[in-house]
Design a protein around this motif. Sequence first.
Motif, PDB file in Angstrom:
ATOM      1  N   LEU A 131       0.856  -1.287   0.174  1.00 17.96           N
ATOM      2  CA  LEU A 131       0.003   0.067  -0.241  1.00 17.96           C
ATOM      3  C   LEU A 131       0.650   1.393   0.131  1.00 17.96           C
ATOM      4  N   LEU A 132       2.145   1.286   0.578  1.00 20.94           N
ATOM      5  CA  LEU A 132       2.719   2.343   1.016  1.00 20.94           C
ATOM      6  C   LEU A 132       3.511   2.746  -0.355  1.00 20.94           C
ATOM      7  N   GLU A 133       3.407   2.152  -1.289  1.00 17.87           N
ATOM      8  CA  GLU A 133       4.260   2.611  -2.646  1.00 17.87           C
ATOM      9  C   GLU A 133       3.007   3.152  -3.599  1.00 17.87           C
ATOM     10  N   TYR A 134       1.725   3.169  -2.907  1.00 19.35           N
ATOM     11  CA  TYR A 134       0.775   4.137  -3.904  1.00 19.35           C
ATOM     12  C   TYR A 134       1.115   5.407  -3.416  1.00 19.35           C
ATOM     13  N   PRO A 135       1.382   6.277  -4.270  1.00 14.91           N
ATOM     14  CA  PRO A 135       1.577   7.674  -3.879  1.00 14.91           C
ATOM     15  C   PRO A 135       0.676   8.233  -2.938  1.00 14.91           C
ATOM     16  N   ALA A 136      -0.778   7.829  -3.323  1.00 17.80           N
ATOM     17  CA  ALA A 136      -1.849   8.363  -2.432  1.00 17.80           C
ATOM     18  C   ALA A 136      -1.811   7.968  -1.140  1.00 17.80           C
ATOM     19  N   HIS A 137      -1.542   6.902  -0.938  1.00 17.02           N
ATOM     20  CA  HIS A 137      -1.614   6.205   0.588  1.00 17.02           C
ATOM     21  C   HIS A 137      -0.497   6.698   1.238  1.00 17.02           C
ATOM     22  N   ALA A 138       0.751   6.817   0.495  1.00 17.12           N
ATOM     23  CA  ALA A 138       1.895   7.677   1.344  1.00 17.12           C
ATOM     24  C   ALA A 138       1.663   8.901   1.557  1.00 17.12           C
ATOM     25  N   ALA A 139       0.841   9.577   0.720  1.00 20.98           N
ATOM     26  CA  ALA A 139       0.421  10.854   1.004  1.00 20.98           C
ATOM     27  C   ALA A 139      -0.481  11.197   2.113  1.00 20.98           C
ATOM     28  N   ARG A 140      -1.358  10.087   2.592  1.00 23.21           N
ATOM     29  CA  ARG A 140      -2.011  10.048   3.762  1.00 23.21           C
ATOM     30  C   ARG A 140      -1.290  10.085   5.161  1.00 23.21           C
ATOM     31  N   LEU A 141      -0.345   9.143   4.749  1.00 21.59           N
ATOM     32  CA  LEU A 141       0.375   8.926   6.247  1.00 21.59           C
ATOM     33  C   LEU A 141       1.668   9.860   6.415  1.00 21.59           C
ATOM     34  N   LEU A 142       2.546  10.191   5.574  1.00 22.98           N
ATOM     35  CA  LEU A 142       4.064  10.443   5.752  1.00 22.98           C
ATOM     36  C   LEU A 142       3.668  12.019   5.903  1.00 22.98           C
ATOM     37  N   PRO A 143       2.984  12.797   5.442  1.00 24.22           N
ATOM     38  CA  PRO A 143       2.855  14.336   6.041  1.00 24.22           C
ATOM     39  C   PRO A 143       2.596  14.363   7.460  1.00 24.22           C
ATOM     40  N   GLU A 153       6.765  19.412  -5.108  1.00 22.61           N
ATOM     41  CA  GLU A 153       7.858  19.362  -4.148  1.00 22.61           C
ATOM     42  C   GLU A 153       7.211  18.413  -2.991  1.00 22.61           C
ATOM     43  N   VAL A 154       5.986  18.821  -2.451  1.00 23.39           N
ATOM     44  CA  VAL A 154       5.576  17.853  -1.436  1.00 23.39           C
ATOM     45  C   VAL A 154       5.439  16.287  -1.937  1.00 23.39           C
ATOM     46  N   ALA A 155       5.081  15.958  -3.225  1.00 22.34           N
ATOM     47  CA  ALA A 155       5.019  14.784  -3.406  1.00 22.34           C
ATOM     48  C   ALA A 155       6.390  14.136  -3.822  1.00 22.34           C
ATOM     49  N   GLN A 156       7.335  14.823  -4.038  1.00 24.16           N
ATOM     50  CA  GLN A 156       8.543  14.336  -4.146  1.00 24.16           C
ATOM     51  C   GLN A 156       9.440  13.948  -2.733  1.00 24.16           C
ATOM     52  N   LEU A 157       9.135  14.832  -1.785  1.00 22.77           N
ATOM     53  CA  LEU A 157       9.446  14.739  -0.503  1.00 22.77           C
ATOM     54  C   LEU A 157       8.828  13.341   0.047  1.00 22.77           C
ATOM     55  N   VAL A 158       7.523  13.223  -0.218  1.00 29.59           N
ATOM     56  CA  VAL A 158       6.775  11.929   0.281  1.00 29.59           C
ATOM     57  C   VAL A 158       7.550  10.855  -0.430  1.00 29.59           C
ATOM     58  N   ALA A 159       7.708  10.883  -1.691  1.00 29.55           N
ATOM     59  CA  ALA A 159       8.632   9.765  -2.411  1.00 29.55           C
ATOM     60  C   ALA A 159       9.996   9.586  -1.682  1.00 29.55           C
ATOM     61  N   LEU A 194      16.026  14.768   9.211  1.00 31.91           N
ATOM     62  CA  LEU A 194      14.989  15.813   9.672  1.00 31.91           C
ATOM     63  C   LEU A 194      14.599  17.073   8.848  1.00 31.91           C
ATOM     64  N   ASP A 195      15.642  17.626   8.098  1.00 33.90           N
ATOM     65  CA  ASP A 195      15.280  18.636   7.118  1.00 33.90           C
ATOM     66  C   ASP A 195      14.113  18.412   6.353  1.00 33.90           C
ATOM     67  N   ARG A 196      14.171  17.209   5.774  1.00 31.55           N
ATOM     68  CA  ARG A 196      13.162  16.566   4.830  1.00 31.55           C
ATOM     69  C   ARG A 196      11.759  16.567   5.688  1.00 31.55           C
ATOM     70  N   LEU A 197      11.968  15.977   6.529  1.00 34.51           N
ATOM     71  CA  LEU A 197      10.645  15.915   7.401  1.00 34.51           C
ATOM     72  C   LEU A 197      10.060  17.393   7.807  1.00 34.51           C
ATOM     73  N   GLY A 198      11.159  18.284   8.038  1.00 35.35           N
ATOM     74  CA  GLY A 198      10.538  19.502   8.427  1.00 35.35           C
ATOM     75  C   GLY A 198       9.863  20.246   7.185  1.00 35.35           C
ATOM     76  N   ALA A 199      10.555  19.918   5.933  1.00 37.10           N
ATOM     77  CA  ALA A 199      10.084  20.598   4.765  1.00 37.10           C
ATOM     78  C   ALA A 199       8.862  20.097   4.423  1.00 37.10           C
TER      79      ALA A 199
END
Length: 771
Positions: free
Chosen positions: A459-471, A731-737, A695-700
């Motif tokens: 599931l986590l390889e689906y960008p939409a699912h990763a975008a639900r959790l990783l931000p 950029e948000v999508a790239q950071l999630v990836a 941490l910088d990526r997470l903060g961004a």
Amino acid sequence: MSTPRTALLDDPQLRPFLPMLWLAWSDFDLDDEELAVIARAVEQTPWLRPAARATLARWLDPAKPPTRAEVAKLTETLVAVSKNLSPEQRCDLVELALELAPEEHRDADTRARLQELGAKLSAGPCLSDLEGPPATKASSEANEVLRASMRAALDGRHGPVRAEVRRFLSDPEKRAYGLPTDVYREKVAGWLGELAKAGFGNRAFPGVTTQEPNLDAFATTFETLAMGDLSLVVRFGVQFGLFGGSIFFLGTAKQREEHLPRVASLALPGCFAMSEAGHGSNVEGLETTATWDAASRSFVIHTPREAARKEWIGGAAKYARTATVFAQLEANGDAHGVHAFLVPIRDDTGRPLSGVRTGDSGLKMGLNGVDNGRLWFDHVRVPETALLGRFATMNAEGTYESSIEGSKKRFFTMLGTLVGGRVSVAAAAVTAAKVGLTIAVRYATTRRQFGPAEGEIPLLEYPAHAARLLPRLASVYVHHFAVDRLKAHFAAQITGRLDEATKDTRELEAEVAALKVLTTGTAVETLRECRKACGGQGYLAVNRLPDLCADVEIFTTFEGDNTVLLQLVGKSLLTGFRKRFESGGLGGIARMVLERAKSAITERNPLEVRRTDAEHLRDRNFHLSALRFREGALLESLARRTKKRIDAKMPPHRAMLDVQEHLLALAAAHADHCALAFFDEAVRETKDAELRATLDRLGALHALTQLRRDAVFYLAEGYFDAGKERAMRKEVAQLVAEIRPDAVALVDAFGIPDACLSAPIAFMDPAHPKW
């Protein structure tokens, strides 16, 4: 802040070089001959854009070799972009590289260059080899390093305290769900007794029951306990933080020495009776009375009407023997405002004492291991020593005395010493969100669904699912470090020498209120999303997410309703703004106008408004400036609107109601800015370069998500344009990836004991034959 080396890996122009880059760095060592061969191939490829060449140059810098995490990301990208190729096409790395090249450049020259390159690098493994031991080992080692270093950073200065609490929670018997209320309460009471016996309660009273210099260790204990059962966390907080804390902060030295050792050992179980049914958060207006009887030198505690009953009092329904009761002190015909009194409510057998009536709040949405109850007092007489006397006493002549002039100032001074409960609730909310994310992220890496012909994908390889959790994971990281800073500020300002002159802590109180609102609100939203992200499995009680959602919901209400606290923060900011004008005179006004003008020129010039490069979008200075701008703009416009109403002779209370939504928006903006500023302080002190980069990526990711949420404001203000908002989305999508390969390591770094996760979906193993 430079663009990460992994940022453009999925660029179509770079794809044909991915197999060779992987082969070159598979042993984490690039020799001179390999470097020369690859560099010549790049130079002889005429269709490469400058950006692609620059990225390849960074990958080919032997002085700055890629980290294991970057090689793992390279491997992941190569596997992902080749998934739709046939087994034959994926078998040879040279053929694979050619298939990955842009279709218009799959000519004889490109093939020749790739064949030469493959021969020099001894290419020949199939993609199955690529997905096998070298990549797996590199990725595993990188994740283990990240997990360990991040755990150390998260545990911080109180690693031993957290480890001790984790050991306590690692007992599988410390987990309960689906129990009848009475059984659940008994279990929680037993656990609380174990904590007291082990000495955990002593940490609440530095200088009295422990040699700890301040309350930092206690707050960390409370925070870490939130990995386990949240009913236990609340009982722990009520007994030691609220009941004991009221004696610690509001009592005299003699009262502290007399009572606190018994509170810490649980020999004196108590509760904290502040809230009343008819007044909610308006503590200053509560109705319970404490009338001084000079003849007997005692106070008479009384509930004058039904609406004045004490409500939602943890411990009042069954276990508490004594209550800290907040009541209006009346002496010799004068009213002196709200004070705290120690009032016995039960005898040693658990029966209510004469004049005391108790009631059970009943079944709740969550936290049913806590015996919330109600209290009524019918002219209950207590000795004068029942008055917690740090700030007020009755003198030998029977006259009221206080070191603080004025009942209003005295009231806010007393309540200001009790803000530690809000600090602890904020920290516990962050921890609860960590538990939910750990369950949801682990499940998302093992639960497979749909995918290419050869198999399903996680599931986590689906960008939409990763975008639900990783931000949300990024926000929890930001909030962890923000609250950790807040705890340190609280410990330094509040829990020094208790008997020294009272400090002005209003700024701290506003910070505490702001972060309590932010973290509890975020925790509620995060846990709801985690539950939904786990589908039907997230609805099962055994997987803990339903209990977490129900238990944390009340965090937005207790220790101060979040909406009320936002008003407190907004009014504090407005008062500070007014004082800056009043103290600075015309010169102060001029300086403020000049500062705002400079800010507008710098931040809203066309170049900045339209700037969309990754380095800028990931720059925390940009994030902080944007959040600061929003807070400042809302503060200035609120001040103008309020002044306009006051000048028109509108009563101040009516004027504040008129701008209430604006006030709440300002307070929320302040909380966002405050959290990221605290996080920035922590990251700047991080010495480990790879850890800091993570941490910088997470903060961004956190900050850009926040800015996009408020994009309407920024677009209306001209702070950025539509093109920049689109770039931020990308950029948000790239950071999630980029964060996705590290997701499991990042949640494992929280260090949640397996017994606390206790969710089968957090331990699924797709490689196990039974799964």
